[in-house]
Design an enzyme around this catalytic site. Structure first.
Site, PDB file in Angstrom:
ATOM      1  CE  LYS A  35      42.699  29.144  64.541  1.00 36.02           C
ATOM      2  NZ  LYS A  35      42.237  28.005  64.386  1.00 36.02           N
ATOM      3  CE1 TYR A 253      36.338  47.827  36.741  1.00 39.17           C
ATOM      4  CE2 TYR A 253      36.754  48.287  39.031  1.00 39.17           C
ATOM      5  CZ  TYR A 253      37.596  48.560  37.601  1.00 39.17           C
ATOM      6  OH  TYR A 253      38.405  48.678  37.296  1.00 39.17           O
TER       7      TYR A 253
END
Length: 357
Positions: A35, A253
């Site tokens: 899956k 950042y």
């Protein structure tokens, strides 16, 4: 490929991992769970590597059809069954085994016009409280299904929430045994953790997922370190820039990381837009130029930064392993507060993938 980041899939490791599953559950057949596009590895890339499996288990009808179109003739188990009644003609055409977990699915299957009966996995809720019929309804639903002409071979299916824990299957397995008392039925209960650590739950079919890709169902690599399982996916890049910091300089950042003294850092071509976790903290392990070191600063969209103190000879073009054989994906995930499953599935489409036989 101009940008140096690349994911390598070791197909030999995948074949090895299937053999480890066979050795762990020698008396059971194997549903290889593919899956989520084979856990981010690419179903179309890897299914043939797993073609010695007994069956494939997945969710999406499109992926099941792809397997049939590529030539897979063996069983395919749809783990959540059909989502809408109008999918049943395709289940019939492509001969898919369907899970049934809801009353409406039972009714829809009973009323469908099929060319031949479909094999069915009756899903029991063993206490996880996601999908499935409660234990007290298993007998009545089983009898109901036995009376439906569209139902072929019938198997009892359940799932474990805590199989990575030593006693994690005791209560749910007892609940399953009680619910199935008196039923002459095949059973499929074991996920990866139960396949590896709970042989009493193997029964007729096991359903390994994450272990086929070489990561731990517990999220801790040490739990499978001696199992013989091997990582399939490696994510590698290169140093594309160098900065020499002095005390007080910040990185990235938010200026989260601040140097306490002179420090050399490397900028790596790889960021959260490639699938590396943005929330990875300072100190997340990374392998640079043959040496284990750590990340520093906030991960950017396209770049991340690493401490070059342990690897003073590293420079522009030096190789970096973000996860793989040297840095286990479970360790990166654990540092980042998640699991290896998520990192695999998050590999971005923009990252080139190379297959290694």
């Amino acid at each position: 490929m101009s940008r140096p980041i690349v994911a390598t899939l070791d197909l030999g490791a995948m074949r090895n991992n299937l053999q480890v599953v066979r050795q762990a559950a020698p008396h059971s057949r194997v549903w290889s769970v593919v899956k989520a596009n084979a856990y981010g590895h690419g179903l179309d890339r890897v299914w043939s590597t797993l073609s010695t499996t007994d069956g494939f288990a997945l969710l999406n009808l499109e992926e099941a059809i792809l397997l049939r179109e590529r030539g897979w003739k063996g069983p395919i188990l749809m783990l959540e069954g059909f989502f809408h009644t109008d999918e049943l003609p395709l289940f019939d055409k492509y001969r898919l085994t369907t899970s049934l977990h809801s009353n409406w699915q039972v009714k829809a299957l009973a009323n469908a016009r099929l060319n031949a009966p479909l094999d069915v996995y009756l899903k029991m809720n063993s206490g996880m409280n996601r999908l499935g019929f409660t234990a007290d309804r298993v007998h009545s639903i089983w009898r109901q299904l036995r009376a439906i002409a569209n139902v072929g071979q019938l198997t009892l299916m359940a799932h474990f929430a805590d199989a990575e824990q030593p006693g994690g299957i005791v209560e749910p397995l007892a609940r399953i045994e009680q619910a199935a008392e008196g039923l002459d039925c095949m059973r499929s209960l074991s996920n990866s953790a139960a396949t590896m650590w709970h042989p009493e739950a193997h029964y007729d079919w096991v359903r390994p997922g994450i272990i086929l890709y070489g990561a731990s169902p517990s999220g801790q690599w040490r739990d499978i370190a001696n199992s013989g399982l091997k990582p399939v996916m490696s994510l590698r890049s290169e140093i594309i820039g160098i900065q020499n910091l002095k005390a007080g300089d910040t990185v990235g950042y938010g200026s989260r990381y601040r140097a306490t003294g002179e420090q050399r850092i490397g900028i790596v071509a790889g960021g959260y837009a490639d699938g590396y976790p943005r929330h990875a903290p300072d100190g997340t392990p990374v392998h640079v130029d043959g040496v284990l070191t750590r990340t520093v600063g906030t991960v950017s969209m396209d770049m991340l930064t690493v401490d070059l103190t342990p690897c003073p000879h590293a420079g522009i073009g030096s190789p970096v392993e973000l996860w793989g054989n040297e840095v286990k994906i479970d360790d990166v995930a654990s540092a980042s507060g998640t699991v290896g499953y998520e990192l695999m599935c998050a590999l971005a489409p923009r990252v080139p993938v190379v297959l290694q036989a």
